[in-house]
Design an enzyme around this catalytic site. Sequence first.
Site, short mmCIF file in Angstrom:
data_model
loop_
_atom_site.label_atom_id
_atom_site.label_comp_id
_atom_site.label_asym_id
_atom_site.label_seq_id
_atom_site.Cartn_x
_atom_site.Cartn_y
_atom_site.Cartn_z
CG HIS A 207 -0.23 0.29 2.50
ND1 HIS A 207 0.54 -0.64 3.13
CD2 HIS A 207 -0.16 1.41 3.25
CE1 HIS A 207 1.06 -0.12 4.22
NE2 HIS A 207 0.66 1.12 4.33
C1 UD1 Z 1 -2.06 5.45 6.05
C2 UD1 Z 1 -0.74 5.89 6.69
C3 UD1 Z 1 0.30 4.79 6.53
C4 UD1 Z 1 -0.21 3.47 7.00
C5 UD1 Z 1 -1.52 3.16 6.31
C6 UD1 Z 1 -2.10 1.85 6.78
C7 UD1 Z 1 -0.23 8.28 6.67
C8 UD1 Z 1 0.61 9.32 6.03
N1 UD1 Z 1 -0.21 7.08 6.08
O1 UD1 Z 1 -1.81 5.33 4.65
O2 UD1 Z 1 1.45 5.13 7.28
O3 UD1 Z 1 0.75 2.48 6.74
O4 UD1 Z 1 -2.44 4.20 6.58
O5 UD1 Z 1 -3.28 1.53 6.12
O6 UD1 Z 1 -0.86 8.56 7.66
N2 UD1 Z 1 -9.24 5.05 1.98
C9 UD1 Z 1 -10.44 4.41 1.96
N3 UD1 Z 1 -10.99 4.03 3.16
C10 UD1 Z 1 -10.41 4.27 4.34
C11 UD1 Z 1 -9.18 4.95 4.36
C12 UD1 Z 1 -8.59 5.32 3.18
O7 UD1 Z 1 -11.01 4.16 0.92
O8 UD1 Z 1 -10.97 3.89 5.39
C13 UD1 Z 1 -8.59 5.43 0.70
C14 UD1 Z 1 -8.86 6.84 0.30
O9 UD1 Z 1 -9.01 6.88 -1.08
C15 UD1 Z 1 -7.57 7.57 0.67
C16 UD1 Z 1 -6.53 6.47 0.48
O10 UD1 Z 1 -7.20 5.25 0.80
O11 UD1 Z 1 -7.36 8.68 -0.10
C17 UD1 Z 1 -5.33 6.63 1.35
O12 UD1 Z 1 -5.71 6.77 2.72
P1 UD1 Z 1 -4.75 7.60 3.74
O13 UD1 Z 1 -5.24 7.49 5.13
O14 UD1 Z 1 -4.53 8.97 3.20
O15 UD1 Z 1 -3.36 6.87 3.61
P2 UD1 Z 1 -3.02 5.32 3.63
O16 UD1 Z 1 -2.44 4.99 2.31
O17 UD1 Z 1 -4.14 4.50 4.14
#
Ligand code: UD1
Length: 366
Positions: A207
């Site tokens: 991821h």
């Molecule tokens: C975040 C953390 C990362 C961790 C990861 C675990 C930061 C900078 N990154 O990354 O360190 O390893 O979580 O999962 O804090 N989304 C959904 N549903 C959700 C959450 C996210 O669909 O419940 C999608 C959204 O499109 C979002 C993307 O995933 O834009 C990324 O989510 P985000 O929380 O920004 O970062 P992660 O890649 O999950």
Amino acid sequence: MKKILLIAGARPNFMKVAPIYAEMKRRAAEFVPLIVHTGQHYDAAMSDAFFDDLGMPKPDIHLGVGSGTHAVQTAKIMTEFEPVLLEHRPDWVLVVGDVNSTIACALVCAKLGTKIAHVEAGLRSRDRTMPEEVNRVLTDAIADLLLTTSQDADENLAAEGIPAERIRFVGNVMIDSLLEHLKIAEASMIRNELGINENEYAVLTLHRPSNVDHREVFEGIVDALCDIAERLPIIFPVHPRTRAKIEEFGFAGRMASAGIRLIDPLGYLDFMRLYSGAKLVLTDSGGLQEETTVLGIPCLTLRNNTERPITITMGTNVLVGTDPDKIRDTAFAALSSSESREFAVPPLWDGKAAARICDELLSAQD
Ligand code: UD1
């Protein structure tokens, strides 16, 4: 009696907060813990499933922040958290790990003069292109109590000029959760549902933006994974970020026909049941490098660096980067080796870190 706000924002936070919350509840004469969920992760599979599996109550406060660019998400957490902090006026705020929720809440506390404890302090990849590395360095610079999982973290903090009296080596609280739930996870039916037997499959998680956001990098990784899957089926619970990229780049058909099974993200117990029976784990996660080390499962980390070097020096982890040949060759070597690699569980990854964290909070000056 100490009032503590525990910050939980994203999936890798929940299994670190759960044992600390439970320990504080057991020591009710000493602590009043409240869980603040920022809402950084919000899908049921990324959040609620973990609260249920870990036996945590619903959060006391939910900030409902959601996704956004780094600036938008971090700023939103800060503006939503500030009034909560002003209302509750805790003795300490405890943040865990390295996600945006960690630095956002820590920064609000620093400006309002509230004491901050950082669990999993001092880890360094020395790669500032990783958003988590920036979050780690900045959180440690402003935290009052730095609670570390390994002695290399203490050394990193000392090298950055952080005084020794702020640093405490308490061990790895995520392993408290692992050891507590390993037996319980045996009731999970996930292997039956997938029709797989112990030791006859690999598990993959991926991821990191650096691995999945760029087509050429992701495509190279997929090439290597498809070759590996011809020898050993790969089960791949897909993070939402990665799912979107697989669709955008059109990789799903190729992966499926090579023997890579794309499934939805799993809850804590199902995922534990899955990786604990794997012959091999391939990942870019931080936590999984540690969990495989404790269980003695060979782990290939698809990154060029790790903030968790102890999983290499003592555990079962090998860094393979993103070069397809290196991923393929190292996986084949691991699969054909008849001898299991020597490994040891790092010091204080013993299931008692939450108790030590509580002891340190009690003896720290408010
Ligand atoms: C975040 C953390 C990362 C961790 C990861 C675990 C930061 C900078 N990154 O990354 O360190 O390893 O979580 O999962 O804090 N989304 C959904 N549903 C959700 C959450 C996210 O669909 O419940 C999608 C959204 O499109 C979002 C993307 O995933 O834009 C990324 O989510 P985000 O929380 O920004 O970062 P992660 O890649 O999950």
